[in-house]
Design a protein around this motif. Structure first.
Motif, short mmCIF file in Angstrom:
data_model
loop_
_atom_site.label_atom_id
_atom_site.label_comp_id
_atom_site.label_asym_id
_atom_site.label_seq_id
_atom_site.Cartn_x
_atom_site.Cartn_y
_atom_site.Cartn_z
N ASP A 264 2.59 33.41 -9.64
CA ASP A 264 3.10 32.04 -9.73
C ASP A 264 4.29 31.92 -10.68
O ASP A 264 4.71 30.80 -11.01
CB ASP A 264 1.98 31.09 -10.17
CG ASP A 264 1.01 30.80 -9.04
OD1 ASP A 264 1.40 30.92 -7.87
OD2 ASP A 264 -0.16 30.45 -9.33
N HIS A 319 -2.69 27.14 -7.19
CA HIS A 319 -1.54 28.01 -7.32
C HIS A 319 -0.29 27.17 -7.10
O HIS A 319 -0.36 25.96 -6.84
CB HIS A 319 -1.64 29.18 -6.35
CG HIS A 319 -2.72 30.15 -6.74
ND1 HIS A 319 -2.63 30.96 -7.85
CD2 HIS A 319 -3.93 30.41 -6.19
CE1 HIS A 319 -3.72 31.68 -7.97
NE2 HIS A 319 -4.54 31.36 -6.97
N ILE A 320 0.88 27.80 -7.16
CA ILE A 320 2.11 27.02 -7.24
C ILE A 320 2.37 26.17 -6.00
O ILE A 320 2.86 25.04 -6.11
CB ILE A 320 3.31 27.95 -7.55
CG1 ILE A 320 4.57 27.12 -7.83
CG2 ILE A 320 3.53 28.96 -6.46
CD1 ILE A 320 4.43 26.21 -9.03
#
Length: 358
Positions: A264, A319-320
């Protein structure tokens, strides 16, 4: 996750009117904590003309004290009246480029503001745990390929980074030799994103302002790589660390990296591309044109968060890609206060209900 220990807990939060401070207030209020905030007035507003703090309606749900952490007397008085069990220190001058324009004020806020807070703690016998939030930029950045660990050298070539590194040294000194009986830790977070951030010269706020104005954002350093994480990720870790500090868990009173998984850590261009895609409507960005000198910026900065992941058995919720989805969701509602509050409350509840810690 069971956060019952926070119900009724007295918390003193500096910097509560800022972006991260507002999100922390929202989380603490859902947990039932009794919050006293100490901060300047909000200094950023949305295109709709309202600060995130005001939009969230926090002020009437906490003890809201306005003041400057460089005013030691006012800070000490506010903390004494609150008699907190936990102190969270978020107040800071948080912008790298503003640090170049206002170096003395940046050191005054970030270093001496931290010292003033520690002195206020020293005079307040109710305090059992203190968490001081600094930044991933406290490390002496060598632009090397591996991630920084808590034992790596501190430093900083620009005033913002240097002032935060100095704050880390001040905390370590107070922890080792002055604040007996108080558990004190620092947290070094990566680049935090989330709806409600309207600060100047930050990637996603700049993009969103341009999207709303139907213009194109110019980006000066698209290849710079940083560790990106959704705002509630580090906030939940901070609260868990405070639980460990209050329990006097061995090793808790220390410095902690709070960052995402290595995958990330994305370059700015990839974050911008993904944000444009999620926003839609033809959103775009372009490379800064012209010969205007730009402040020195590191090409690569990533954190090694293995210590906090291992010690707390911590697993990020997002997550991103998911972080950007949630971020855009709230920004999209910026003109509708009711919708913003509903979205923020839903996002906070998702984190409070998640099994982030083993």
């Amino acid at each position: 996750m069971n956060w019952d220990s926070w119900a009724g807990r007295r918390v003193f939060l500096s910097g509560h009117t800022g972006f991260k401070g507002t999100w922390m207030c929202l989380a603490l209020l859902q947990m039932g904590a009794k919050v006293t905030g100490f901060a300047l007035d909000p200094d950023t507003t949305s295109p709709a003309g309202q600060s995130f703090y005001d939009a969230m309606g926090v002020a009437d749900k906490i003890t809201d004290v306005r003041g400057d952490v460089t005013d030691a007397s006012a800070l000490t008085d506010a903390m004494a009246k609150a008699a907190p069990e936990v102190v969270l220190h978020f107040a800071a001058q948080p912008l790298v480029r503003r640090g170049y324009a206002e170096p003395a004020a940046t050191f005054a806020s970030n270093l001496m503001g931290t010292v003033n807070l520690l002195e206020a703690v020293r005079a307040c016998p109710s305090v059992g745990a203190v968490l001081v939030v600094t930044t991933d930029k406290v490390y002496r950045n060598e632009d090397w390929a591996w991630s920084y660990r808590e034992t790596d050298n501190l430093g900083g070539l620009d005033p913002y980074s240097a002032s935060k590194a100095c704050a880390e040294l001040a905390v370590a000194s107070y922890r080792a030799s002055i604040l007996e009986g108080v558990q004190v830790a620092t947290a070094r977070a990566g680049n935090v994103i989330g709806g409600g951030d309207w600060a100047e010269d930050r990637l996603i706020p700049d993009l969103v302002r341009a999207f709303i104005a139907d213009s194109t954002t110019q980006i000066r350093n698209p290849l710079a790589t940083r560790p990106w994480e959704f705002v509630l990720e580090p906030l939940m870790v901070y609260l868990k660390l405070c639980d460990e500090l209050l329990a006097c868990t061995a090793g808790a009173a220390d410095a902690w990296n709070v960052g995402p998984a290595r995958e990330d850590a994305w370059p700015v261009s990839r974050i911008a591309d993904r944000t444009c895609t999620v926003w839609g409507d033809g959103a775009a960005w372009e490379l800064t044109q012209g010969d205007t000198p730009q402040p020195k910026e590191s090409k690569l900065l990533t954190l090694d968060p293995s210590k906090v992941h291992d010690a707390l058995s911590y697993t990020p919720l997002l997550h991103i890609d998911g972080a950007l989805d949630w971020t855009v969701e709230l920004y999209r509602a910026q003109a509708d206060v009711g919708a913003m509050r509903d979205i923020a409350a839903k996002q906070v509840r998702a984190y409070l209900d998640a099994s982030l810690f083993g």
